[in-house]
Write an enzyme that holds these catalytic residues in place. Structure first.
Site, PDB file in Angstrom:
ATOM      1  N   ASP A  50      21.346  -9.222  78.506  1.00  0.00           N
ATOM      2  CA  ASP A  50      21.706  -8.752  77.058  1.00  0.00           C
ATOM      3  C   ASP A  50      21.075  -7.675  76.614  1.00  0.00           C
ATOM      4  O   ASP A  50      21.214  -6.886  75.745  1.00  0.00           O
ATOM      5  CB  ASP A  50      21.398  -9.806  75.916  1.00  0.00           C
ATOM      6  CG  ASP A  50      20.089 -10.302  75.873  1.00  0.00           C
ATOM      7  OD1 ASP A  50      19.238  -9.529  76.585  1.00  0.00           O
ATOM      8  OD2 ASP A  50      19.760 -10.917  74.814  1.00  0.00           O
ATOM      9  N   ARG A 261      19.463  -9.742  68.386  1.00  0.00           N
ATOM     10  CA  ARG A 261      20.774  -9.678  69.092  1.00  0.00           C
ATOM     11  C   ARG A 261      21.898  -9.163  67.908  1.00  0.00           C
ATOM     12  O   ARG A 261      21.416  -8.864  66.799  1.00  0.00           O
ATOM     13  CB  ARG A 261      21.507 -10.822  69.605  1.00  0.00           C
ATOM     14  CG  ARG A 261      20.828 -11.153  70.848  1.00  0.00           C
ATOM     15  CD  ARG A 261      21.460 -10.356  72.180  1.00  0.00           C
ATOM     16  NE  ARG A 261      22.779 -10.699  72.536  1.00  0.00           N
ATOM     17  CZ  ARG A 261      23.029 -11.917  73.022  1.00  0.00           C
ATOM     18  NH1 ARG A 261      22.246 -12.619  73.386  1.00  0.00           N
ATOM     19  NH2 ARG A 261      24.285 -12.208  73.004  1.00  0.00           N
ATOM     20  N   TYR A 269      13.165 -16.717  74.090  1.00  0.00           N
ATOM     21  CA  TYR A 269      12.746 -17.145  75.438  1.00  0.00           C
ATOM     22  C   TYR A 269      11.554 -18.153  75.270  1.00  0.00           C
ATOM     23  O   TYR A 269      10.739 -17.749  74.753  1.00  0.00           O
ATOM     24  CB  TYR A 269      12.323 -15.919  76.459  1.00  0.00           C
ATOM     25  CG  TYR A 269      13.464 -15.261  76.967  1.00  0.00           C
ATOM     26  CD1 TYR A 269      14.113 -15.432  78.215  1.00  0.00           C
ATOM     27  CD2 TYR A 269      13.855 -14.071  76.019  1.00  0.00           C
ATOM     28  CE1 TYR A 269      15.027 -14.636  78.575  1.00  0.00           C
ATOM     29  CE2 TYR A 269      15.011 -13.369  76.657  1.00  0.00           C
ATOM     30  CZ  TYR A 269      15.605 -13.588  77.831  1.00  0.00           C
ATOM     31  OH  TYR A 269      16.552 -12.613  78.281  1.00  0.00           O
ATOM     32  N   PRO A 347      13.674 -12.309  83.254  1.00  0.00           N
ATOM     33  CA  PRO A 347      14.405 -11.679  82.449  1.00  0.00           C
ATOM     34  C   PRO A 347      13.585 -10.805  81.477  1.00  0.00           C
ATOM     35  O   PRO A 347      14.104 -10.141  80.593  1.00  0.00           O
ATOM     36  CB  PRO A 347      15.565 -12.319  82.092  1.00  0.00           C
ATOM     37  CG  PRO A 347      14.731 -13.565  81.934  1.00  0.00           C
ATOM     38  CD  PRO A 347      13.870 -13.541  83.093  1.00  0.00           C
TER      39      PRO A 347
END
Length: 629
Positions: A50, A261, A269, A347
């Site tokens: 993302d 987001r 996370y 990530p």
């Protein structure tokens, strides 16, 4: 029934993730005969990667795709750090710093948007150029010819791939909703059709479990760590003050990273440290991890702040950090791998999708050059040379980040833990690398740093630094990066000083006349009958004041069109401009020539006076194919 006749294609891309759709976009824009196939019956709708870094935004812009990304994505400008309170009652903010620490970045922020929407930007762009992803479709075999003559021929199709086009297929998924690109052997073949495809080149962009990589026998070098993380996409209810900033939390309950987001959505996370067991093969058993468990740990990690999840998560997964790089990125320079197929890592640094797309961005123009007969096939060797070096650097950084992030924070009860200064220092010191701005390709066939001193601010091997310049004919300001579009052409930028001065005028005139000769690189490496700007875009940047400059000051041999003559002066609105020569370290009295690769990276610099001595012919002659007279 006899089998259908075989198909022929210049480039076959297997996998329509970020690397695959970037390649499809780049090649379809360039008019290359390309096909993209994918095993998934539909594009990604949620989750997955993302984060888009500043350099990758610049790349989007070079393809004309940045506007939609910026309109729909969330921007992260700040990075907050939280650590344990001294009284042991949860966490507190230790600092807040800029999210991007790369001074020359054109975009001083990251963009977050779910992978499906990012892929859709490319899919729509491909569609506008007549290219659709063929799905569901899985490869069954790949074979590269062993005939050296065939491998060396530009006209041959030495890679044979058998594809199975499925009618009804189920999307395989790994446990906990984490999709893979492995082919599900249980998929029924009834109703499916087989197709034999002969390709000049194949790209395996089919993910971490790459079928292409495995079929080609390419190994992954590296290791699996014991760091386990859960990921949840949701819209939480919270009083946490930095929920809309990228936030790194080190708590006594483990570590957590917050990634805001699009809309109100947030990605969390969360480190999983307790209750995990290894199976008989030593692999961590993730079956005990649930989204509820991930969210509960997040709540504990963010105390004393409240965190609630009124709705089920939109997407979630659990992963064990692995750090691996493929031993090779190509086989016989005919089959290549890109993205997760050739490098895997955690990530949390926001590198995976960026690395994947920039792999394809690096390779696409090289394939186009070789397919068109503009360049020697040796050009393709620079893909592995450049991108594998980058991947190794990424893994080394990721190991440090994963260890620090997964380690316990220093606290009254843990004096040996990770300090705030260590963690913040690593992220800020590596800002040039993680943003993509500081990535530098090593010397090679196409990267020659011999005359770096002539333009010290344009580092050879790095991307072209943004600056605003003024178009002479109409005083319109332009960001120079917007003139370096990803159209597979070389951009040769002539910094000509002030051609109204007698000495500069003489030099510019001599260069202009030379470029009109048959021996110049413009004539020598542009195919006969092609447009004069088919391979090279010529730009001039003078230092003449805008009120005095005339585009006719530039000799016609350099002035290929009125719209390509610029000067370095402050724009009419006085907001920017007038600093290019200074920032680039170019002396206006002597000027310089800067060669920019089709992917936006500076590759060669020479003195303006050296043009008539054949320096540009010498550079391009190392890999370009001269026109036959």
């Amino acid at each position: 029934m006899s089998p259908p006749p075989p198909s022929y294609v210049d480039v076959l891309v297997i996998g329509a993730g970020p690397a695959g759709v970037m390649m499809g976009t780049a090649l379809s824009h360039a008019g290359i005969n390309v096909r993209v196939v994918d095993k998934r019956p539909a594009k990604v709708m949620a989750g997955q990667a993302d984060g888009i870094q500043p350099r990758t935004i610049e790349v989007f812009q070079s393809y004309g795709l940045a506007q939609r990304l910026l309109e729909r994505g969330n921007q992260m400008h700040s990075l907050a750090f939280y650590n344990p309170r001294r009284d042991g009652k949860g966490v507190e903010r230790t600092s807040r710093v800029p999210d991007v620490t790369a001074p020359t970045a054109r975009y001083r922020f990251e963009v977050t948007l779910h992978q499906g929407e990012i892929e859709a930007i490319f899919l729509d762009s491909m569609r506008a150029h007549g290219l659709e992803v063929e799905r569901p479709c899985v490869p069954e075999s790949i074979e590269i010819s062993g005939d050296e003559k065939e491998l060396q021929s530009r006209e041959s199709y030495p890679v044979k791939v058998v594809l199975r086009h499925l009618v009804d297929a189920t999307l395989d998924a790994a446990p906990n909703g984490m999709h893979t690109n492995a082919i599900d052997p249980s998929v029924e073949s009834s109703g499916s059709t087989l197709e034999t495809v002969y390709a000049k080149y194949v790209l395996g962009a089919d993910g971490a479990h790459s079928w292409v990589r495995n079929a080609l026998g390419i190994s992954l070098d590296g290791e699996q760590t014991d760091h386990v993380w859960g990921v949840v996409d949701s819209v939480p209810v919270t009083d946490f003050p930095d929920i809309r900033n990228r936030t790194a939390i080190h708590s006594d309950n483990g570590s957590c990273m917050i990634i805001p987001r699009e809309g109100d959505k947030v990605r969390l996370y969360v480190q999983i440290t307790d209750g995990l067991q290894a199976d008989d093969h030593g692999r961590i058993d993730r079956s005990a991890v649930t989204p509820e468990r991930v969210m509960e740990i997040a709540k504990r990690s963010m105390r004393p702040y409240k965190l609630e999840f009124p709705d089920p998560p939109e997407w979630w997964t659990c992963y064990v950090i692995g750090q691996r790089v493929a031993k090779n990125f190509s086989v016989k320079d005919r089959a290549f791998i890109a993205g997760d197929a050739c490098h895997t890592h955690s990530p949390k640094a926001g590198q995976g999708m960026n690395a994947s797309m920039n792999d394809s961005h690096n390779l696409a123009w090289k394939l186009a050059h070789v397919l068109r007969g503009w360049a020697s096939p040796d050009l393709l060797k620079t893909y592995e040379l450049e991108r594998r070096k980058y991947a190794r650097d990424l893994i080394n950084f990721d190991k440090k980040l994963a260890d620090l992030f997964s380690g316990k924070a220093v606290s009254p009860g843990n004096a040996e833990g990770v300090t705030h200064q260590e963690f913040q220092g690593l992220l800020q010191s590596m800002g040039g690398f993680t943003s993509g701005i500081g990535i530098q390709y090593i010397p090679s066939l196409i990267t020659d740093a011999t005359s770096q001193s002539l333009a010290e601010g344009l580092v050879i091997g790095q991307r072209f630094v943004p600056q605003e310049i003024i178009r002479i004919a109409d005083s319109r300001p332009f960001e120079i990066q917007d003139l370096l579009v990803s159209d597979t052409k070389w951009k040769v930028v002539f910094f000509v000083g002030d051609p109204k001065e007698v000495r500069e005028y003489a030099v510019v005139t001599a260069v202009g006349e030379y470029l009109q000769e048959e021996k110049s690189f413009l004539r020598r490496f542009t195919p006969k009958g092609a447009a004069k700007d088919a391979v090279f875009t010529i730009l001039t940047v003078s230092s003449t004041a805008k009120d005095d400059a005339d585009y006719t000051d530039i000799h016609p041999g350099l002035r290929t069109h009125w719209s390509r003559a610029f000067t370095d002066d402050i724009a009419i609105d006085e907001k920017a401009g007038g600093t290019a020569y200074r920032v680039y370290g170019i002396d206006p009295a002597s000027g310089a020539v800067v060669v920019c690769r089709p992917d936006g990276y500076v590759s060669f610099v020479c003195a303006l006076e050296d043009v008539t001595k054949g320096r540009l012919e010498e550079y391009f002659g190392k890999f370009m194919i001269a026109t036959k007279v």
